[in-house]
Structures are given as C-alpha cells and as structure tokens.
Design a protein around this motif. Sequence first.
Motif, short mmCIF file in Angstrom:
data_model
loop_
_atom_site.label_atom_id
_atom_site.label_comp_id
_atom_site.label_asym_id
_atom_site.label_seq_id
_atom_site.Cartn_x
_atom_site.Cartn_y
_atom_site.Cartn_z
N VAL A 91 0.84 -1.19 0.00
CA VAL A 91 0.00 0.00 0.00
C VAL A 91 0.88 1.24 0.00
O VAL A 91 1.97 1.26 0.58
N GLU A 92 0.38 2.29 -0.65
CA GLU A 92 1.07 3.59 -0.69
C GLU A 92 0.09 4.67 -0.29
O GLU A 92 -1.12 4.54 -0.50
N MET A 93 0.62 5.75 0.25
CA MET A 93 -0.17 6.94 0.60
C MET A 93 -0.14 7.87 -0.62
O MET A 93 0.93 8.15 -1.15
N THR A 94 -1.30 8.33 -1.06
CA THR A 94 -1.33 9.22 -2.22
C THR A 94 -1.12 10.68 -1.84
O THR A 94 -0.48 11.41 -2.56
N ASP A 95 -1.65 11.10 -0.68
CA ASP A 95 -1.48 12.48 -0.23
C ASP A 95 -1.51 12.53 1.30
O ASP A 95 -2.57 12.61 1.91
N GLN A 96 -0.34 12.48 1.89
CA GLN A 96 -0.20 12.46 3.35
C GLN A 96 -0.85 13.66 4.01
O GLN A 96 -1.37 13.57 5.12
N SER A 97 -0.87 14.80 3.34
CA SER A 97 -1.42 16.02 3.94
C SER A 97 -2.93 15.94 4.19
O SER A 97 -3.46 16.69 4.99
N LEU A 98 -3.61 15.02 3.53
CA LEU A 98 -5.06 14.86 3.72
C LEU A 98 -5.42 13.90 4.85
O LEU A 98 -6.59 13.78 5.21
N CYS A 99 -4.42 13.24 5.42
CA CYS A 99 -4.67 12.27 6.49
C CYS A 99 -5.23 12.98 7.73
O CYS A 99 -4.69 13.99 8.18
N ILE A 100 -6.32 12.43 8.28
CA ILE A 100 -6.95 13.00 9.47
C ILE A 100 -6.55 12.25 10.74
O ILE A 100 -7.00 12.59 11.83
N GLY A 101 -5.73 11.23 10.62
CA GLY A 101 -5.24 10.49 11.78
C GLY A 101 -6.29 9.64 12.46
O GLY A 101 -6.19 9.37 13.65
#
Length: 73
Positions: free
Chosen positions: A41-51
């Motif tokens: 799995v890869e993260m496409t946009d880390q800045s959108l992660c809400i945790g």
Amino acid sequence: MKNLVKINVERCKSCGLCVHTCPKKILKIGDKANSKGFYAVEMTDQSLCIGCAFCGLICPDLALEIYREEKGE
C-alpha cells in the motif's frame, strides 16, 4: 507533528482492507513489489490524512503505524 501513516512494506500483503476503510481515500495499492512479491500500500497524499487510524486497526498484518497530531501543539 502532522498526522502520519508509516507503512511497513515488507509486512503488507496487498489485501486492500486499509484502502477500502480510509475515509479520505488516500491509500492505494502500489506498483512496487516487496520481497515476498506483494504490492504494498502507498499513501497518495499524506497532507489529507486526518489520523483516524482506521487503516491501522483493520490491517491484519500490523503493517501500518499511525501518528496523530496532538491538539494544542
């Protein structure tokens, strides 16, 4: 500290549970195979992660670690 998802690519077996669980739809099955032949799995946009940590909770192989931004910092 921002919300951060760390992916252990060697533990990931491409089941896709985290991809379907993510409310922001920012996880995807990648195109690079790990040493076992699974596409991690890869993260496409880390800045959108809400945790929210749903991805880490659903992962049967504990391949994801979630670090959340602390309020007030």
